[in-house]
Motif scaffolding. Structure first.
Motif, PDB file in Angstrom:
ATOM      1  N   MET A   1      32.779  27.264  44.052  1.00  0.00           N
ATOM      2  CA  MET A   1      32.557  28.510  44.803  1.00  0.00           C
ATOM      3  C   MET A   1      31.115  28.513  45.280  1.00  0.00           C
ATOM      4  SD  MET A   1      32.956  32.445  43.522  1.00  0.00           S
ATOM      5  CE  MET A   1      34.699  32.247  43.283  1.00  0.00           C
ATOM      6  N   SER A   2      30.919  28.846  46.552  1.00  0.00           N
ATOM      7  CA  SER A   2      29.570  28.894  47.115  1.00  0.00           C
ATOM      8  C   SER A   2      28.796  30.043  46.492  1.00  0.00           C
ATOM      9  CB  SER A   2      29.640  29.068  48.643  1.00  0.00           C
ATOM     10  OG  SER A   2      28.348  29.309  49.135  1.00  0.00           O
ATOM     11  N   SER A   3      27.498  29.831  46.346  1.00  0.00           N
ATOM     12  CA  SER A   3      26.656  30.892  45.784  1.00  0.00           C
ATOM     13  C   SER A   3      26.566  32.094  46.695  1.00  0.00           C
ATOM     14  CB  SER A   3      25.258  30.324  45.496  1.00  0.00           C
ATOM     15  OG  SER A   3      24.678  29.859  46.714  1.00  0.00           O
ATOM     16  N   GLU A   4      26.905  31.900  48.001  1.00  0.00           N
ATOM     17  CA  GLU A   4      26.825  33.004  48.944  1.00  0.00           C
ATOM     18  C   GLU A   4      28.110  33.836  48.966  1.00  0.00           C
ATOM     19  OE1 GLU A   4      25.834  31.462  52.719  1.00  0.00           O
ATOM     20  OE2 GLU A   4      23.819  30.775  52.119  1.00  0.00           O
ATOM     21  N   THR A   5      29.174  33.322  48.362  1.00  0.00           N
ATOM     22  CA  THR A   5      30.433  34.073  48.335  1.00  0.00           C
ATOM     23  C   THR A   5      30.323  35.220  47.345  1.00  0.00           C
ATOM     24  OG1 THR A   5      31.658  32.062  48.822  1.00  0.00           O
ATOM     25  CG2 THR A   5      32.906  33.930  47.925  1.00  0.00           C
ATOM     26  N   PRO A   6      30.601  36.489  47.792  1.00  0.00           N
ATOM     27  CA  PRO A   6      30.454  37.637  46.885  1.00  0.00           C
ATOM     28  C   PRO A   6      31.490  37.603  45.772  1.00  0.00           C
ATOM     29  CG  PRO A   6      31.456  38.317  48.937  1.00  0.00           C
ATOM     30  CD  PRO A   6      31.029  36.888  49.141  1.00  0.00           C
ATOM     31  N   THR A   7      31.066  37.912  44.614  1.00  0.00           N
ATOM     32  CA  THR A   7      31.963  37.967  43.468  1.00  0.00           C
ATOM     33  C   THR A   7      32.655  39.335  43.455  1.00  0.00           C
ATOM     34  OG1 THR A   7      30.304  38.891  42.012  1.00  0.00           O
ATOM     35  CG2 THR A   7      30.399  36.473  42.199  1.00  0.00           C
ATOM     36  N   PRO A   8      33.753  39.479  42.694  1.00  0.00           N
ATOM     37  CA  PRO A   8      34.416  40.799  42.562  1.00  0.00           C
ATOM     38  C   PRO A   8      33.480  41.871  42.038  1.00  0.00           C
ATOM     39  CG  PRO A   8      35.861  39.068  41.771  1.00  0.00           C
ATOM     40  CD  PRO A   8      34.550  38.389  42.061  1.00  0.00           C
ATOM     41  N   ASP A   9      32.573  41.485  41.147  1.00  0.00           N
ATOM     42  CA  ASP A   9      31.617  42.484  40.642  1.00  0.00           C
ATOM     43  C   ASP A   9      30.684  42.953  41.749  1.00  0.00           C
ATOM     44  OD1 ASP A   9      32.714  42.316  38.148  1.00  0.00           O
ATOM     45  OD2 ASP A   9      31.241  40.868  37.387  1.00  0.00           O
ATOM     46  N   ASP A  10      30.303  42.024  42.639  1.00  0.00           N
ATOM     47  CA  ASP A  10      29.442  42.422  43.762  1.00  0.00           C
ATOM     48  C   ASP A  10      30.167  43.390  44.684  1.00  0.00           C
ATOM     49  OD1 ASP A  10      27.419  40.820  42.835  1.00  0.00           O
ATOM     50  OD2 ASP A  10      28.074  39.063  44.005  1.00  0.00           O
ATOM     51  N   VAL A  11      31.452  43.148  44.912  1.00  0.00           N
ATOM     52  CA  VAL A  11      32.240  44.032  45.792  1.00  0.00           C
ATOM     53  C   VAL A  11      32.323  45.418  45.191  1.00  0.00           C
ATOM     54  CG1 VAL A  11      34.502  44.443  46.793  1.00  0.00           C
ATOM     55  CG2 VAL A  11      33.560  42.121  46.789  1.00  0.00           C
ATOM     56  N   ARG A  12      32.608  45.492  43.905  1.00  0.00           N
ATOM     57  CA  ARG A  12      32.704  46.792  43.267  1.00  0.00           C
ATOM     58  C   ARG A  12      31.359  47.522  43.261  1.00  0.00           C
ATOM     59  NH1 ARG A  12      36.359  43.912  39.900  1.00  0.00           N
ATOM     60  NH2 ARG A  12      34.670  43.364  38.464  1.00  0.00           N
ATOM     61  N   ALA A  13      30.289  46.762  43.059  1.00  0.00           N
ATOM     62  CA  ALA A  13      28.960  47.370  43.042  1.00  0.00           C
ATOM     63  C   ALA A  13      28.591  47.937  44.410  1.00  0.00           C
ATOM     64  CB  ALA A  13      27.918  46.339  42.597  1.00  0.00           C
ATOM     65  N   ALA A  14      29.037  47.248  45.467  1.00  0.00           N
ATOM     66  CA  ALA A  14      28.720  47.718  46.824  1.00  0.00           C
ATOM     67  C   ALA A  14      29.453  49.014  47.163  1.00  0.00           C
ATOM     68  CB  ALA A  14      29.069  46.620  47.834  1.00  0.00           C
ATOM     69  N   GLN A  15      30.576  49.271  46.465  1.00  0.00           N
ATOM     70  CA  GLN A  15      31.358  50.485  46.736  1.00  0.00           C
ATOM     71  C   GLN A  15      30.831  51.704  45.994  1.00  0.00           C
ATOM     72  OE1 GLN A  15      35.219  49.168  45.532  1.00  0.00           O
ATOM     73  NE2 GLN A  15      35.704  48.234  47.532  1.00  0.00           N
ATOM     74  N   ILE A  16      29.911  51.549  45.122  1.00  0.00           N
ATOM     75  CA  ILE A  16      29.367  52.658  44.334  1.00  0.00           C
ATOM     76  C   ILE A  16      28.262  53.340  45.123  1.00  0.00           C
ATOM     77  CG2 ILE A  16      28.131  53.293  42.235  1.00  0.00           C
ATOM     78  CD1 ILE A  16      29.509  50.919  40.853  1.00  0.00           C
ATOM     79  N   GLU A  17      28.343  54.652  45.231  1.00  0.00           N
ATOM     80  CA  GLU A  17      27.314  55.429  45.897  1.00  0.00           C
ATOM     81  C   GLU A  17      26.544  56.236  44.853  1.00  0.00           C
ATOM     82  OE1 GLU A  17      28.911  57.903  48.885  1.00  0.00           O
ATOM     83  OE2 GLU A  17      29.872  56.264  50.012  1.00  0.00           O
ATOM     84  N   THR A  18      25.264  56.338  45.061  1.00  0.00           N
ATOM     85  CA  THR A  18      24.416  57.104  44.148  1.00  0.00           C
ATOM     86  C   THR A  18      24.314  58.542  44.638  1.00  0.00           C
ATOM     87  OG1 THR A  18      23.122  55.139  43.652  1.00  0.00           O
ATOM     88  CG2 THR A  18      22.134  57.279  43.106  1.00  0.00           C
ATOM     89  N   ALA A  19      24.542  59.508  43.757  1.00  0.00           N
ATOM     90  CA  ALA A  19      24.475  60.921  44.127  1.00  0.00           C
ATOM     91  C   ALA A  19      23.896  61.712  42.972  1.00  0.00           C
ATOM     92  CB  ALA A  19      25.857  61.449  44.494  1.00  0.00           C
TER      93      ALA A  19
END
Length: 835
Positions: A1-19
């Motif tokens: 897997m390429s180091s540039e390919t986003p992991t599932p944890d990265d995808v979930r982290a990107a969906q989190i919004e801070t409020a």
């Protein structure tokens, strides 16, 4: 897997919004609050319904459970509503259904229930499997034309079906049936009203968009609760209609029977639990908070409420009554006229509520007309094709016969005869039986009817006034179908213990002078004596003052005082100070808010006629110059402290006399020179308060009107005429033939030097008494039958023996019923021999 390919944890982290948590809590609470406000607790201003009410009625309509169908189990209705439109639990739906069937909760119930739907004692409805229901006829008016694209629809909760966002509502249901509910941070409490009054106000606002809340309140008297009772005072009602908020005191209807020692309660304030009220009264009696009650019984049945409070032998009924009023028989209804307007909650005045409803009805009628117009145009198009086909019937039939199939026949008709696709398809489906001459005539008749309807619909859509006229006619039709009498009355707001409660009811003689000094004396002060006496002193006048009028009234009657400027004022008889015979009286300016130079010309007792509540009542007024007008008593119900306009007077003219009439009497106008004219009351059409009136009599030069008599031939036997020099006569009613108004009339009595001018003319019967008063303050009471019966055009006999330079100023009649029942105590009654 390429180091540039986003992991599932990265995808979930990107969906989190801070409020910020406080911001999220605030927004979530606002979303919840608006959901409750718009989707559950507040009614829509257009149809006056919350979503659950709307969904129940729509579900019943879709299921065919209308007023013409048989009743259906409530559980079935609740199930349909919950399964298709309102997935919030069966108990909430059934509670709403039951309330819509309760005639003590809804002014005009929207559901016709069969079975036990609860009671005013707080008993719950029977289980839904035991009760049955269907729509009431008036509920169908809320859904009328819903299938004709009159309102918008939205998907139901699971997108299977569609439900209306609002009902067409052919009448202003929010005001008619009211509404109550608690949302988040706000609540609504709209009282119910009388259907006819609300519709009258709606039509008034359509015709006069500039009408004020005060103008609308001439039609809407106030809330009209299904349980009746009484609203105490009108100020709170006025405030609620102007601002959308107010606190209205509602008092039970009861009767104090001092002779039998009991208080009987027959109507309760809206939403008061009768059983709980009886329990609390009993608790207060046992605890000693209320004294003087020996027994308490609830004798209510299906015919109505009847709670009997039996008093002890030595109890004071007034004290017990006031204790009950303070704690149990009076409640406050807090008006909060809050409703959804375009999805937003707003507190509305009476005018704003009706304005939003009118805009809704305009939209409904416009969309209905557009929908029907499209249907009619489609039908007209088809009928035009049929008529053209009938003109060429042989060729059309031949073309169809030669075609291979229906599609080919349709294409041939379109190309050969220039039919549209819809026309050709319809002609292909026609049966041979429709080619007869009778069928042809029916088609031509239908086509003409459709064309006429199209023209009418286009006229409605092109003109705001025509559209409004449709709304008005539909509202009037609903009023004619469902209107009923008011159930809630108004009583004077004078606190728990009113001054009126302490004033005994008795017949009084009220005397008023030209300088507007006024007083009252018990009728029992004056005994009847033979005619021709001097009488006794009735009032002490200041220098240069003279008696202007004398009249009989009950101490609790409402009096209407009309001034020389055409203003009318209102007061209670007991508000006039009671004084002795020799007292001067009190200046009327201390009782009424009179302007400088304004003088009282006539006073009428508003409670003397109209014993039947359904009887029409009018104030009929006549002026010195012979003008007469008739105005409904209802026009004078809301009289301000500064007075209101009673009639318009021409320069130099003044009011002479006022009579209350019932629409079925004859009017007799008498003049100072002894002329009289009799005509039917219908000759004078009812007019508004500001009208001048019409000519009642054509006066001779130098003559003037002296008085007015309202003659009921079934009740009155004679017309009594009295002149200024103390002479008078009785003449049979039949001696005065009925003429048209504005004639010169007939000779009634000879005036001349002996008699002087006519002072008054009255309609009398057997047993009546006459009270006459001179300008110098002498008063005499005599039996009417002591005055000789003679024909018209005679001199008459002496009625009152006057001093030199004195003259009869005025007179009034004591009705036989009062004269016979009134028995003056020896210590109070005075006759001429006593002086």
């Amino acid at each position: 897997m390429s180091s540039e390919t986003p992991t599932p944890d990265d995808v979930r982290a990107a969906q989190i919004e801070t409020a910020r948590i406080e911001d999220e809590m605030e927004q979530s609470y606002i979303d919840y609050a608006m959901s409750v406000i718009a989707g559950r607790a507040l009614p829509d201003v257009r149809d006056g319904l919350k979503p659950v009410h709307r969904r129940i009625l729509y579900a019943m309509s879709e299921a065919g459970v209308t007023s013409n169908s048989s009743h259906r189990k409530s559980s079935s209705i609740v199930g349909d509503t919950m399964g298709d439109y309102h997935p919030h639990g069966d108990s909430a739906i059934y509670d709403t259904l039951a309330r819509m069937a309760q005639d003590f909760s809804m002014r005009y119930p929207l559901v016709d229930g069969q079975g036990n739907f609860g009671s005013v004692d707080g008993d719950p409805p029977a289980a839904m499997r035991y009760t049955e229901a269907r729509m009431s006829p008036i509920a169908e008016e809320l859904l009328a034309d819903i299938e004709r694209d009159t309102v918008d629809f939205q998907s139901n909760y699971d997108d299977r079906l569609e439900e209306p966002e609002v009902l067409p509502a052919a009448f202003p249901n929010l005001l008619v049936n009211g509404s109550s509910g608690i949302a988040v941070g706000m609540s609504t409490n709209v009282p119910p009203h009388n259907l006819g009054e609300v519709i009258d106000a709606t039509i008034e606002l359509i015709e006069n968009p500039e009408a004020t809340v005060e103008d609308l309140m001439e039609h809407v008297e106030g809330p009209d609760f299904p349980t009746g009772a009484n609203i105490v005072g009108r100020n709170a009602v006025h405030e609620a209609y102007k601002t959308g908020r107010g606190r209205i005191r509602v008092r039970a209807e009861f009767e104090v029977d001092e002779e039998d020692g009991r208080i009987v309660i027959t109507e309760l304030p809206f939403q008061q639990n009768k059983a709980r009220m009886v329990e609390r009264i009993a608790e207060d009696v046992n605890e000693g908070a209320i004294e003087g009650i020996r027994d308490l019984r609830d004798e209510s049945d299906r015919d109505g409420i009847r709670v009997v409070v039996e008093l002890k032998r030595d109890a004071m009924a007034e004290v017990v009554k006031n204790q009950l009023l303070e704690s149990h028989l009076e409640r406050t209804f807090g008006v909060i006229n809050l409703a959804l307007v375009d999805g937003q909650p707003q507190v509305l005045s009476l005018k704003e509520t009706l304005e939003h409803y009118i805009e809704h009805r305009r939209e409904v009628v416009r969309r209905r007309s557009e929908h029907e117009l499209a249907e009619r145009k489609d039908r007209a198009h088809i009928l035009e094709g049929r008529l053209r086909a009938l003109e060429h019937v042989d060729d059309v039939v031949e073309t169809i016969r030669e075609s291979e199939d229906r599609d080919a026949a349709r294409a041939q008709l379109e190309s050969v005869f220039d039919f549209s696709e819809e026309q050709a398809a319809h002609i292909v489906r026609m049966q041979l039986g429709s080619l007869t001459s009778m069928e042809t005539e029916e088609i031509e008749t239908e086509y003409e009817d459709v064309k006429a309807r199209i023209e009418r619909l286009e006229e409605i859509l092109a003109s705001q006034s025509e559209l409004d006229s449709v709304i008005e006619s539909e509202l009037s039709a609903i009023k004619d179908e469902y209107d009923d009498e008011r159930r809630t009355s108004f009583i004077e707001d004078s606190g728990t213990v009113t001054h009126e409660d302490l004033i005994p009811e008795e017949e009084c003689v009220v005397v008023m002078s030209e300088d507007d000094y006024i007083k009252r004396m018990p009728l029992s002060t004056f005994r009847a004596q033979n005619r021709g006496g001097k009488g006794i002193i009735g009032t002490d006048l200041k220098e240069d003052d003279r008696v202007a009028s004398v009249f009989l009234a009950n101490s609790h009657d409402y009096l209407l005082a009309i001034t020389n400027r055409g203003q009318i004022y209102q007061l209670k008889t007991y508000e006039i100070p009671e004084m002795s015979r020799t007292a001067r009286g009190k200046s009327a300016i201390n009782l009424l808010n009179l302007d400088d130079g304004e003088e009282i010309q006539a006073v009428v007792d508003c409670d003397r006629v109209g014993e039947d509540v359904d009887e029409e009542r009018y104030l009929t007024m006549v002026t010195r110059e012979g003008y007469i007008k008739r105005t409904a008593v209802e026009a004078f119900e809301n009289i301000r402290s500064t007075g209101i306009r009673a009639l318009r007077l021409e320069d130099g003219d003044e009011l002479v006399d006022v009579e209350e009439t019932n629409g079925e009497t004859d009017l007799v106008i008498g003049t100072a020179d002894g002329m009289a004219i009799r005509f039917d009351e219908d000759e004078v059409r009812p007019m508004g308060r500001s009208a001048r009136g019409v000519r009642g009599i054509d006066l001779r030069s130098g003559d003037r009107v002296a008085g007015l008599a309202a003659v009921d031939p079934d009740r009155h036997n004679w017309v009594l005429t009295v002149t200024e020099n103390g002479y008078g006569k009785r003449s049979d009613v039949g001696d005065y033939r009925v003429q048209s108004r504005n004639g010169k009339g007939l000779i009634d009595i000879k005036t001349g030097t002996r008699n002087g001018s006519v002072v008054a003319i009255e309609a009398v019967t057997h047993g009546d008494h006459l009270i006459a008063m001179s300008g110098e303050g002498q008063i005499v009471r005599t039996r009417v039958e002591d005055v000789s019966t003679v024909g018209r055009n005679t001199m008459g006999v002496i009625v009152m023996d006057l001093d030199p330079d004195d003259e009869v100023a005025c007179l009034d009649i004591v009705p036989a019923a009062i004269a016979e029942s009134e028995d003056a105590p020896e210590s109070e009654a005075v006759d001429v021999d006593a002086e």
